[in-house]
Design an enzyme around this catalytic site. Structure first.
Site, PDB file in Angstrom:
ATOM      1  CB  CYS A   1      -1.340   1.169   8.496  1.00 15.90           C
ATOM      2  SG  CYS A   1      -0.068   2.400   8.173  1.00 15.90           S
TER       3      CYS A   1
ATOM      4  CG  ASN B   1      -0.337  -0.004   2.496  1.00 14.25           C
ATOM      5  OD1 ASN B   1       0.798  -0.454   2.639  1.00 14.25           O
ATOM      6  ND2 ASN B   1      -1.018   0.502   3.497  1.00 14.25           N
TER       7      ASN B   1
ATOM      8  CD  GLU C   1       5.694   0.498  12.897  1.00 15.33           C
ATOM      9  OE1 GLU C   1       4.492   0.599  13.210  1.00 15.33           O
ATOM     10  OE2 GLU C   1       6.627   0.926  13.600  1.00 15.33           O
TER      11      GLU C   1
ATOM     12  CD  GLU D   1       9.423   0.954  10.178  1.00 14.84           C
ATOM     13  OE1 GLU D   1      10.346   0.597   9.427  1.00 14.84           O
ATOM     14  OE2 GLU D   1       8.228   0.811   9.910  1.00 14.84           O
TER      15      GLU D   1
ATOM     16  N   GLY E   1       3.115  -4.897   7.579  1.00 15.50           N
ATOM     17  CA  GLY E   1       2.054  -5.625   6.901  1.00 15.50           C
ATOM     18  C   GLY E   1       0.953  -5.969   7.881  1.00 15.50           C
ATOM     19  CB  SER E   2      -1.751  -8.394   7.633  1.00 20.52           C
ATOM     20  OG  SER E   2      -1.022  -9.573   7.379  1.00 20.52           O
TER      21      SER E   2
ATOM     22  CB  VAL F   1       1.823 -11.912   7.620  1.00 21.00           C
ATOM     23  CG1 VAL F   1       3.206 -12.161   7.046  1.00 21.00           C
ATOM     24  CG2 VAL F   1       0.770 -12.539   6.731  1.00 21.00           C
ATOM     25  N   GLY F   2       2.626 -10.692  10.440  1.00 22.07           N
ATOM     26  CA  GLY F   2       3.631 -10.063  11.293  1.00 22.07           C
ATOM     27  C   GLY F   2       3.947 -10.905  12.519  1.00 22.07           C
TER      28      GLY F   2
HETATM   29  P1  NAD Z   1       0.645  -8.812   4.325  1.00 28.55           P
HETATM   30  O1  NAD Z   1       0.889  -9.096   5.751  1.00 28.55           O
HETATM   31  O2  NAD Z   1      -0.231  -9.699   3.552  1.00 28.55           O
HETATM   32  O3  NAD Z   1       2.030  -8.780   3.540  1.00 28.55           O
HETATM   33  C1  NAD Z   1       3.119  -7.980   3.967  1.00 28.55           C
HETATM   34  C2  NAD Z   1       4.402  -8.585   3.419  1.00 28.55           C
HETATM   35  O4  NAD Z   1       4.620  -9.844   4.055  1.00 28.55           O
HETATM   36  C3  NAD Z   1       4.358  -8.864   1.917  1.00 28.55           C
HETATM   37  O5  NAD Z   1       5.624  -8.586   1.357  1.00 28.55           O
HETATM   38  C4  NAD Z   1       4.073 -10.352   1.888  1.00 28.55           C
HETATM   39  O6  NAD Z   1       4.510 -10.973   0.691  1.00 28.55           O
HETATM   40  C5  NAD Z   1       4.891 -10.823   3.072  1.00 28.55           C
HETATM   41  N1  NAD Z   1       4.531 -12.154   3.572  1.00 28.55           N
HETATM   42  C6  NAD Z   1       3.388 -12.847   3.381  1.00 28.55           C
HETATM   43  N2  NAD Z   1       3.459 -14.053   3.987  1.00 28.55           N
HETATM   44  C7  NAD Z   1       4.669 -14.122   4.586  1.00 28.55           C
HETATM   45  C8  NAD Z   1       5.327 -15.091   5.389  1.00 28.55           C
HETATM   46  N3  NAD Z   1       4.742 -16.236   5.685  1.00 28.55           N
HETATM   47  N4  NAD Z   1       6.566 -14.810   5.837  1.00 28.55           N
HETATM   48  C9  NAD Z   1       7.153 -13.629   5.565  1.00 28.55           C
HETATM   49  N5  NAD Z   1       6.586 -12.671   4.800  1.00 28.55           N
HETATM   50  C10 NAD Z   1       5.350 -12.913   4.327  1.00 28.55           C
HETATM   51  O7  NAD Z   1       0.128  -7.297   4.274  1.00 28.55           O
HETATM   52  P2  NAD Z   1      -0.365  -6.455   2.997  1.00 28.55           P
HETATM   53  O8  NAD Z   1      -1.716  -6.959   2.604  1.00 28.55           O
HETATM   54  O9  NAD Z   1       0.711  -6.397   1.961  1.00 28.55           O
HETATM   55  O10 NAD Z   1      -0.481  -4.990   3.618  1.00 28.55           O
HETATM   56  C11 NAD Z   1      -1.632  -4.523   4.265  1.00 28.55           C
HETATM   57  C12 NAD Z   1      -1.458  -4.549   5.764  1.00 28.55           C
HETATM   58  O11 NAD Z   1      -0.299  -3.817   6.109  1.00 28.55           O
HETATM   59  C13 NAD Z   1      -2.597  -3.874   6.508  1.00 28.55           C
HETATM   60  O12 NAD Z   1      -2.933  -4.623   7.646  1.00 28.55           O
HETATM   61  C14 NAD Z   1      -1.996  -2.547   6.927  1.00 28.55           C
HETATM   62  O13 NAD Z   1      -2.602  -1.950   8.036  1.00 28.55           O
HETATM   63  C15 NAD Z   1      -0.580  -2.916   7.168  1.00 28.55           C
HETATM   64  N6  NAD Z   1       0.290  -1.735   7.102  1.00 28.55           N
HETATM   65  C16 NAD Z   1       0.852  -1.251   8.263  1.00 28.55           C
HETATM   66  C17 NAD Z   1       1.635  -0.096   8.229  1.00 28.55           C
HETATM   67  C18 NAD Z   1       2.258   0.476   9.475  1.00 28.55           C
HETATM   68  O14 NAD Z   1       3.228   1.211   9.369  1.00 28.55           O
HETATM   69  N7  NAD Z   1       1.769   0.167  10.654  1.00 28.55           N
HETATM   70  C19 NAD Z   1       1.860   0.542   7.009  1.00 28.55           C
HETATM   71  C20 NAD Z   1       1.273   0.019   5.866  1.00 28.55           C
HETATM   72  C21 NAD Z   1       0.498  -1.128   5.921  1.00 28.55           C
END
Ligand code: NAD
Length: 481
Positions: free
Chosen positions: A286, A154, A252, A462, A230-231, A234-235
């Site tokens: 986010c 995003n 994050e 960060e 990310g989400s 996964v995080g």
């Molecule tokens: P996601 O968790 O699906 O993916 C994030 C990353 O993790 C991608 O590169 C993905 O390929 C990778 N990934 C997926 N499975 C994995 C695994 N098993 N091991 C390691 N890496 C893996 O998230 P998304 O759909 O790309 O992004 C949207 C989410 O990110 C939303 O929840 C949003 O709130 C969050 N987000 C948070 C912030 C912040 O700074 N807090 C900023 C932007 C987005």
């Protein structure tokens, strides 16, 4: 029919196809018939090559004068500034962010690099006196080694860059695993670094599925630290795996940002901030505004202003510079958002605007506003990653703060008021890492810390000087002659 361009990983200073020989197609979310490119479907072997290159490059990169590293970052920032339009256009094509926001995001990246280049001129530690001999004890900050960066789609330019820039400035080498939905933007970043003369192996990009290349990157013995955005699910998996392998880890995650509007607020500004905070980037931030708490004395007036603003807003083709709300990133995302809207309705919420997808091929959902949503309903609790927000009447700031704190998240929160005492109560009471007064919940500057409390984050903040905490470690040197 035009041929589909194939793109490669960037490993050890070279463009390399994945050793798997496999690729996947990335399509334009506004024109799903249009293929943006074919990208590597990498596997563990490609991660191994990238981490190996980064490990080999580490010694010379980490021991050169920091200002020389800074010069490479300045060079990259100048190239980015000159390439804003083309990088932004490709970003919009691959993940659908309206062009005006894409341009702003790319331009901001140049500033992030300039800031981090400046950091290379700062003191690297402190000096103390030995309590017995009077000789020097130095406490210096030193790079970690190879760092793995895992990023979402995003903010496909800002997030990789706000991790990579400090990592590189302090002397680490980087393996970036960007999201599969936005690979091209990350490869353009590699191109800027390469053209600025970054040594081979210092910055590497491996494209592929998270489930295939995420784990090898997180668990690789030569990776010292992992920064993930990310989400939540996964995080948490990444954190647990990284910790089990003894790595430093930073997350994050999602958010559910509240905006509070008090009776004395400038309602025109507040409704404008609600609109941009909830709906720009189609709500795929986010920090997007998911809940709007409005004092009952001004609820009807604010509601009218917001609905009027929605009527004036431009939804559609993200390549048009006046478009404010473009498509969602893919069909699954659109279906998730529409599913959440349905759930919102079935749990008793009523829709004041939007709520159904727009006709056409693109994944367009218009700004959607709910009312009468219970505090424990899905929409009040869970992150719906789309242009959906809810309005709630409140009768005091205290009530609003309590309800604002009612989710597991704590990323950002905003207050609109003219009263300093209310500001102070809000700052003291709201559980979030970023608090914004008379401003939208979304937005941030490269020279100040960014990050979330509670379920929105894990580990040090960060950006700004805060990034030093994550990308360096303290080494104590007892210096005797
Ligand atoms: P996601 O968790 O699906 O993916 C994030 C990353 O993790 C991608 O590169 C993905 O390929 C990778 N990934 C997926 N499975 C994995 C695994 N098993 N091991 C390691 N890496 C893996 O998230 P998304 O759909 O790309 O992004 C949207 C989410 O990110 C939303 O929840 C949003 O709130 C969050 N987000 C948070 C912030 C912040 O700074 N807090 C900023 C932007 C987005």
């Amino acid at each position: 029919m035009t041929a589909v361009e194939t793109f490669d990983n960037f490993i050890d200073g070279e463009w390399r196809a994945s050793a798997t020989g496999r690729t996947y197609e990335k399509r334009n979310p506004f024109r799903p018939q249009e293929v943006v490119g074919a990208f590597p479907a990498s596997d563990e072997g490609d991660v191994e090559a990238a981490v190996g290159a980064a490990a080999n490059a580490y010694r010379s990169w980490s021991t050169m004068a920091p200002q020389q590293r800074g010069a490479v970052l300045v060079g990259a920032s100048e190239l980015i500034a000159a390439r804003v339009d083309s990088i932004a256009a490709e970003m919009t094509a691959e993940m659908g962010k309206p062009l005006r926001e894409s341009r702003g995001e790319v331009a901001r990246g140049a500033e992030t690099l300039r800031f981090c280049a400046g950091e290379t001129w700062r003191a690297v530690g402190e000096i103390f006196s030995n309590s017995t001999t009077g000789s020097q004890i130095q406490a210096i900050r030193r790079a970690l080694g190879v760092v793995g960066l895992i990023t979402p789609w995003n903010f496909p330019w800002s997030i990789p860059l706000w991790k990579a820039a400090p990592a590189l400035a302090y002397g680490n080498t980087v393996v970036l695993k960007p999201a599969q939905e936005a690979p091209l933007t990350a490869l353009r970043m590699a191109e800027c670094f390469a053209d600025a003369g970054i040594p081979a192996g210092v910055f590497n990009v491996v494209i592929g599925r998270g489930s295939e290349i995420g784990t090898p990157l997180v668990t690789h013995p030569k990776v010292r630290a992992v920064s993930f955005t990310g989400s939540g699910p996964v995080g948490h998996q990444v954190r647990d795996l990284a910790a089990a392998h003894g790595k430093r880890v930073q997350l994050e995650l999602g958010g559910h940002s509240p905006l509070i509007v008090l009776a004395d607020a400038d309602l025109a500004r507040a409704s404008e901030a609600a609109y941009s905070g909830a709906f720009w980037s189609a709500g795929q931030k986010c920090t997007a505004t998911r809940r709007i708490y409005v004092h009952e004395a001004v609820y009807d007036e604010f509601r009218t202003l917001l609905l009027e603003r929605i009527r004036r807003g431009v939804v559609g083709d993200p390549t048009h510079l006046d478009t404010e709300v473009g498509p969602l990133v893919n069909k699954t995302q659109m279906e998730d958002v529409l599913g959440a809207v349905e759930r919102g309705r079935s749990e008793g919420g009523s829709i004041a605007a939007g709520g159904t997808a727009l006709d056409g091929e693109g994944f367009l959902v218009p700004p959607t506003v709910f009312e009468n949503v219970d505090d424990d309903a899905y929409l009040s609790r869970e992150e719906v990653f789309g242009p959906v927000t809810s309005l709630y009447p409140i009768d005091s700031l205290e009530e609003a703060i309590e309800r604002a704190n009612g989710t597991a998240y704590g990323l950002s929160a905003s207050l609109f008021t003219r009263d300093l005492a209310s500001v102070n109560r809000f700052v003291a009471g709201v559980e979030a890492g970023v608090l914004r007064i008379n401003a939208a919940t979304a937005g941030g500057e490269p020279h100040v810390p960014f990050g979330g409390s509670k379920a929105s984050g894990y580990g040090p903040r960060e950006q700004g000087r805060a990034a030093r905490e994550f990308y360096t470690e303290s080494v104590t040197v007892y210096l005797n002659d």
